[in-house]
Design a protein around this motif. Structure first.
Motif, PDB file in Angstrom:
ATOM      1  N   ASP A 101       0.728  -1.376   0.240  1.00 53.68           N
ATOM      2  CA  ASP A 101      -0.256  -0.133   0.076  1.00 53.68           C
ATOM      3  C   ASP A 101       0.891   1.283  -0.081  1.00 53.68           C
ATOM      4  O   ASP A 101       1.859   1.149   0.557  1.00 53.68           O
ATOM      5  N   GLY A 102       0.284   2.379   0.107  1.00 54.63           N
ATOM      6  CA  GLY A 102       0.954   3.378   0.425  1.00 54.63           C
ATOM      7  C   GLY A 102       2.050   3.990   0.941  1.00 54.63           C
ATOM      8  O   GLY A 102       3.097   4.683   1.497  1.00 54.63           O
ATOM      9  N   GLY A 104       3.607   1.336   2.389  1.00 57.79           N
ATOM     10  CA  GLY A 104       5.141   0.350   2.030  1.00 57.79           C
ATOM     11  C   GLY A 104       4.538  -0.810   3.528  1.00 57.79           C
ATOM     12  O   GLY A 104       4.942  -1.733   3.667  1.00 57.79           O
ATOM     13  N   LEU A 105       3.264  -0.856   3.754  1.00 58.27           N
ATOM     14  CA  LEU A 105       2.476  -1.900   4.445  1.00 58.27           C
ATOM     15  C   LEU A 105       2.074  -2.708   3.702  1.00 58.27           C
ATOM     16  O   LEU A 105       1.730  -2.606   2.210  1.00 58.27           O
ATOM     17  N   ILE A 106       2.266  -4.187   3.388  1.00 54.25           N
ATOM     18  CA  ILE A 106       1.563  -5.490   2.637  1.00 54.25           C
ATOM     19  C   ILE A 106       0.462  -5.765   2.859  1.00 54.25           C
ATOM     20  O   ILE A 106      -0.182  -6.349   3.743  1.00 54.25           O
ATOM     21  N   LYS A 107      -0.185  -5.459   1.281  1.00 52.38           N
ATOM     22  CA  LYS A 107      -2.228  -5.200   1.390  1.00 52.38           C
ATOM     23  C   LYS A 107      -2.210  -6.274   1.239  1.00 52.38           C
ATOM     24  O   LYS A 107      -2.951  -6.552   1.460  1.00 52.38           O
ATOM     25  N   ARG A 108      -1.443  -7.009   0.664  1.00 51.28           N
ATOM     26  CA  ARG A 108      -2.150  -8.020  -0.632  1.00 51.28           C
ATOM     27  C   ARG A 108      -1.185  -9.583  -0.768  1.00 51.28           C
ATOM     28  O   ARG A 108       0.259  -9.060  -1.246  1.00 51.28           O
ATOM     29  N   VAL A 109      -1.034 -10.808  -0.449  1.00 47.55           N
ATOM     30  CA  VAL A 109      -0.228 -11.661  -0.828  1.00 47.55           C
ATOM     31  C   VAL A 109      -1.436 -12.387  -1.733  1.00 47.55           C
ATOM     32  O   VAL A 109      -2.271 -13.325  -1.153  1.00 47.55           O
ATOM     33  N   LYS A 110      -0.862 -13.665  -2.794  1.00 47.96           N
ATOM     34  CA  LYS A 110      -1.455 -13.989  -3.421  1.00 47.96           C
ATOM     35  C   LYS A 110      -1.126 -15.645  -3.254  1.00 47.96           C
ATOM     36  O   LYS A 110       0.124 -15.586  -4.131  1.00 47.96           O
TER      37      LYS A 110
END
Length: 502
Positions: A101-102, A104-110
């Protein structure tokens, strides 16, 4: 109590599993395995010298322990599966796509079925089969299973505590300081949901994550890895753990649609000002609670991340808002007074503990308020569990008491401890709070981290040579009677609760 109320016991893997006669079932790929035997730690007496492989052998004797729990009338059992057993070798090679995200956090892991297939290819099948047998046995006996992903321990390939200590976390395998741990945890969560989801009724991501951070990164005298003072890394670890919970939540939910997912927090609403009329002491108690649990729970229930660690400056991060229930552990209270922040980088550390109360008492004496104190030096303060439930309930989620117990080798205080704490839980229910379960720590004695086998929390003592489980009869009887009655009986109230006015 409600008819569906869960009565259980809690355990962790590393503290209970090892101890078989021929050392066949060792967990040698865990950070705590290395930490407990490190020569520097031993020389400084940061660890006891007791080794986990001398433990109670729950790995082989789990059917016996499950049957003891069943004989108590329990309907729930809480445990974790050891990450280092299931993945003794790194999972970095199983790559996943992810999005930042803006902030720098991980927003999604596929994580796909192909990801799971690859993870299955490198998992230790013997350990997967072992844990399948453990969970299946619990289900066969009729227990609701509460499964935690990690309880303090990590694979050595993710966190080398000796390297981390010696380099002040400038090494590559530095655990939660590294954002890559968020990805590895999400993969681990998805794999457990894939392999064990049909055997799990309640999920928790972390057990007391702030204990790992506070003791490991800010209190090197505590005996917890990695034993450094690094406030900046502590802040990064907290943010990464919050982020990891949210992504693990998504990973579990991808493959397990129904079972609720929570986190187990410590010291929720357990802080009291030394002078209740002093605004600065009141503020210190608020800071203590926010540092230990509020910052994390606020982010996970409201999406508000206090990025400056000052109780004021928040950013909105909706993808962190992932929580179905709150687990709390309660052993004692904290009495605090105002101080300048211990770490300027963390403004909410403007508090100091007051000796003679809570966790800061001489063992087996009386606290300054006249309450009994356990073998470990923790004040028996049952009223605090009511206040903890009240504080946790403010986040709008159901509450489970996931740990509550006492180090009491002679079994003098434990019967009173159990009865009084359950009575305050009943009072919380009468006040309308949504409490859904009580898990006693612990069924048996176990390895109490840096203190080794010195502290005895078990309803059953364990002969460390023969591994025989020996009931501490009065406590076993009290807990069995409470469970059988689905609450405190009049006999227990008369015999054990007089001094508490319950």
């Amino acid at each position: 109590m409600k008819t569906e109320f869960l009565w259980g016991v809690s355990q962790s893997g590393f503290q209970f599993e090892m101890g078989d006669r021929f050392n066949r079932n060792l967990d040698t790929r865990s950070d705590w395995w290395y930490w407990a035997r490190d020569p520097v730690n031993l020389k400084k007496e940061l660890v006891s010298g007791d080794l986990p492989e001398e433990g109670i052998n729950n790995y082989e004797l789990y059917p016996l322990d499950h049957s003891l729990a069943k004989e108590l009338g329990l309907n729930a059992y809480s445990l974790n599966l050891e990450w280092s057993r299931i993945f003794p070798c790194p999972t970095y090679g199983v790559e996943v796509d992810y999005e930042l995200d803006g902030n720098g956090l991980i927003k999604r892991v596929k994580i796909t079925r192909e990801t799971l297939r690859k993870l299955d290819g490198i998992a230790d099948k013997n350990e997967v089969h072992h844990y399948t047998r453990v969970l299946t046995n619990l289900k066969k006996l009729g227990f609701k299973v509460a499964l935690t992903l990690t309880h303090y321990t990590h694979p050595i390939w993710l966190h080398d505590p000796i390297e981390s200590r010696d380099t002040n976390l400038q090494n590559e395998r530095n655990g939660w300081v590294s954002q890559k741990s968020v990805l590895e945890f999400a993969k681990f969560a998805a794999y457990l949901a894939y392999k064990f989801g049909h055997l799990v009724d309640i999920w928790a991501t972390f057990n007391e994550p702030m204990v790992m951070v506070e003791l490991g990164y800010l209190a090197p005298y505590s005996g917890f890895p990695p034993g450094v003072v690094n406030p900046q890394s502590a802040k990064q670890a907290i943010i990464n753990i919050i982020n990891a919970h949210a992504r693990a939540y998504d990973a579990i939910r991808e493959f397990e649609k129904e079972a609720p997912i929570g986190i187990i927090a410590n010291n929720v609403g357990t802080s009291y000002p030394k002078d209740p009329n002093d605004p600065e002491d009141i503020k210190a108690a608020q800071m203590t609670d926010f540092f230990h649990s509020g910052l994390m729970l606020q982010a996970l229930t409201k999406g508000d991340l206090n990025i400056e660690f000052d109780m004021e400056t928040t950013i909105k991060v909706p993808h962190l808002e992932r929580l179905d229930w709150i687990g709390i552990t309660y052993y004692s209270r904290e009495v605090v007074a105002h101080s300048e922040p211990k770490f300027p980088e963390i403004p909410i550390t403007g508090f100091k503990g007051v000796p003679g109360y809570g966790y800061s008492c001489p063992p087996n004496e009386l606290s300054k308020d006249g309450y009994p104190v356990s073998d470990i030096g923790w004040e028996v303060y049952p009223e605090g569990i009511y206040n903890s439930i009240k504080a946790a309930s403010e986040y709008g989620k159901p509450v489970y008491i996931m740990e509550n117990g006492i180090a009491d080798s002679k079994d003098v205080l434990r019967p009173h401890f159990i009865a009084s704490h359950v009575a305050y839980i009943e009072r919380a229910l009468e006040s309308g709070f949504d409490v859904r379960g009580y898990f006693h720590w612990a069924l048996t004695d176990n390895y109490e981290w840096a203190m080794g086998f010195r502290m005895r929390f078990g309803l059953y003592s364990v002969d460390m040579i023969t591994k025989e489980r020996i009931p501490r009869k009065e406590s076993v009887g009290v807990y069995r009677e409470i469970v059988g009655n689905n609450g405190v009986t009049e006999r227990i109230r008369r015999e054990y609760l007089g001094r508490w006015g319950l």
